[in-house]
Scaffold this active site. Structure first.
Site, PDB file in Angstrom:
ATOM      1  NE  ARG A 140      -4.113  -2.043   0.170  1.00  0.00           N
ATOM      2  CZ  ARG A 140      -3.883  -3.025  -0.668  1.00  0.00           C
ATOM      3  NH1 ARG A 140      -2.827  -3.090  -1.626  1.00  0.00           N
ATOM      4  NH2 ARG A 140      -4.651  -3.803  -0.908  1.00  0.00           N
ATOM      5  CG  HIS A 169      -0.967  -1.029  -8.433  1.00  0.00           C
ATOM      6  ND1 HIS A 169      -1.591  -0.135  -7.793  1.00  0.00           N
ATOM      7  CD2 HIS A 169      -1.560  -2.316  -7.862  1.00  0.00           C
ATOM      8  CE1 HIS A 169      -2.616  -1.034  -6.920  1.00  0.00           C
ATOM      9  NE2 HIS A 169      -2.148  -2.221  -6.935  1.00  0.00           N
TER      10      HIS A 169
END
Length: 302
Positions: free
Chosen positions: A217, A265
């Site tokens: 995260r 990502h």
């Protein structure tokens, strides 16, 4: 059962085929009368702002392992399940292992410039200390894979839970977990407790020359603190796959910093061919009143 597919349109063809195969009794729709749906399949990009009209839905099944985009929605009253997918776990462990090996072996030291650097010999994996922050499904699997290679692996889990055979640091022992981390991998959830957990003070606890790998995260690491630690030479390198703002803006300092590798990502993705098995199982459980798998604890945020 009637199921709303509240996910990006680009995923419709893949998921409608996968659900048709694994759960043929489910009728998948992209829209319709909210009160008519028995369940919702959700992913960011196909957000439902107001979930209150879906009063008859017995389940919201996330297609992402992280549920921070929906768990704080005040209109969410339905049971929420997070995604635990074998394919997602495999891709995450492979990403973490690949970058850990790159850092361990110093692969970027050997520039192809005619300079014979045979004094730069890495230690064996058993002499390299790795700490994995977060011992959920992804963190636990990553720790086990790295331990299987031979790394000296420890994990950090506030609850103290973790895979058998892995040393676990629990709540209150983060300083010890960081102090040993020549390679630090962060796979913590996005919660109030983890936001900016790796601030300047905690980054300073890492051994000088440590490498950070963050496919978890973006909010876990304080951006300014990381840049300062890199500029000071305390942190040797950071591999970042997640960010506070995505896509990462083109003028963000991470792109140009020589001590940072940005990946977009891509560390782990939910694959319909494997994840549809869990979705089908949870849909059937919801319809029959049986316990939902991987139910989210909303007080903890994951």
């Amino acid at each position: 059962m009637k199921v709303l597919f509240a996910a990006p349109e680009a995923q419709w063809a893949e998921w409608s085929a996968a659900i048709a195969e694994t759960c043929p009794e489910a009728q998948l729709h992209r829209d319709g009368d909210p009160a008519s749906f028995d369940a919702i399949i959700y992913a960011p990009g196909g957000e439902i702002e107001d979930l209150s009209p879906y009063r008859n839905a017995r389940l919201v099944q996330s297609l992402w392992a992280g549920v921070e985009r929906i768990v704080t929605n005040p209109t969410l009253t339905q049971p929420l399940a997070r995604m635990v997918d074998p394919g997602l776990t495999e891709s995450m462990t492979e990403y973490c292992t690949g970058w850990a090996m790159r850092a361990h072996l110093g692969m970027d030291r050997y520039a192809q410039d005619g300079d014979w650097r045979n004094d730069l010999i890495p230690p064996l994996a058993r002499d390299r200390r790795v700490t994995v922050l977060g011992m959920g499904a992804l963190g636990g699997a990553t720790a086990q894979m790295l331990a299987g290679i031979g790394f000296d692996v420890a994990g950090y889990s506030p609850s103290g839970r973790g895979p058998e055979g892995i040393q676990i640091f629990r709540a209150g022992e983060l300083p010890q977990a960081l102090a040993r981390a020549e390679i630090l991998i962060t796979l913590l959830p996005d919660t109030a407790e983890t936001t900016n957990l790796l601030d300047a003070d905690n980054l300073a606890r890492l051994p000088k020359g440590a490498t950070i790998i963050n496919p978890g995260r973006g909010k876990v690491i304080d951006d300014d603190g990381l840049l300062a630690a890199l500029d000071q030479g305390h942190i040797a390198h950071a591999v970042l796959d997640v960010f506070r703002t995505e896509p990462l803006p083109g003028d963000h300092p991470f792109w140009a910093h020589p001590g940072i590798t940005v990946t977009p990502h891509i560390a782990a993705a939910t694959r319909a061919e494997t994840a549809a098995v869990l979705v089908a199982e949870n849909l059937r459980r919801a319809m029959s009143g049986r316990p939902i798998l991987h139910l989210v604890d909303r007080t903890r945020g994951y």
